[in-house]
Design a protein around this motif. Sequence first.
Motif, PDB file in Angstrom:
ATOM      1  N   LYS A 298      -5.686  -2.975  -7.217  1.00 16.35           N
ATOM      2  CA  LYS A 298      -6.736  -2.025  -6.854  1.00 16.35           C
ATOM      3  C   LYS A 298      -6.100  -0.810  -6.183  1.00 16.35           C
ATOM      4  O   LYS A 298      -6.082  -0.682  -4.965  1.00 16.35           O
ATOM      5  CB  LYS A 298      -7.822  -2.659  -5.996  1.00 16.35           C
TER       6      LYS A 298
ATOM      7  N   SER B 111      -5.209   2.798  -4.670  1.00 17.93           N
ATOM      8  CA  SER B 111      -5.999   3.707  -3.833  1.00 17.93           C
ATOM      9  C   SER B 111      -6.126   5.092  -4.451  1.00 17.93           C
ATOM     10  O   SER B 111      -6.903   5.908  -3.982  1.00 17.93           O
ATOM     11  CB  SER B 111      -5.358   3.815  -2.450  1.00 17.93           C
TER      12      SER B 111
ATOM     13  N   SER C 239       0.844  -1.190   0.000  1.00 14.59           N
ATOM     14  CA  SER C 239       0.000   0.000   0.000  1.00 14.59           C
ATOM     15  C   SER C 239       0.882   1.244   0.000  1.00 14.59           C
ATOM     16  O   SER C 239       2.103   1.143  -0.011  1.00 14.59           O
ATOM     17  CB  SER C 239      -0.930  -0.016   1.218  1.00 14.59           C
TER      18      SER C 239
ATOM     19  N   SER D 113      -2.285  -2.069  -3.672  1.00 14.94           N
ATOM     20  CA  SER D 113      -3.383  -1.167  -3.342  1.00 14.94           C
ATOM     21  C   SER D 113      -2.947   0.280  -3.170  1.00 14.94           C
ATOM     22  O   SER D 113      -3.756   1.130  -2.859  1.00 14.94           O
ATOM     23  CB  SER D 113      -4.094  -1.636  -2.073  1.00 14.94           C
ATOM     24  N   GLY D 114      -1.690   0.571  -3.368  1.00 15.20           N
ATOM     25  CA  GLY D 114      -1.202   1.943  -3.252  1.00 15.20           C
ATOM     26  C   GLY D 114      -1.010   2.571  -4.617  1.00 15.20           C
ATOM     27  O   GLY D 114      -1.582   2.139  -5.614  1.00 15.20           O
TER      28      GLY D 114
END
Length: 76
Positions: free
Chosen positions: A58, A60, A18, A37-38
């Motif tokens: 995915k 962020s 992330s 996710s980051g």
Amino acid sequence: ISGSGGITKEGTGQTELSNTNTYGGVTTLNNGILELSGDTSALTGGLTTSPGTTVIFKPSVDSSLRSLISGPGAII
């Protein structure tokens, strides 16, 4: 994670990257699940997957993956 080196994920289970990651080496997924996710826009070293592995993408933030992805693993 930052720097010129890469990372290798071993073992079953899930690992999440992330925040902003700016390392320049290859990401190697040998077992399990890797969740990105980051902010992945700076990851340019390539992503290699092994049979039975999964990459979950995915971010962020509004981001892209600018790496070559190779191998038989699943990408979600």
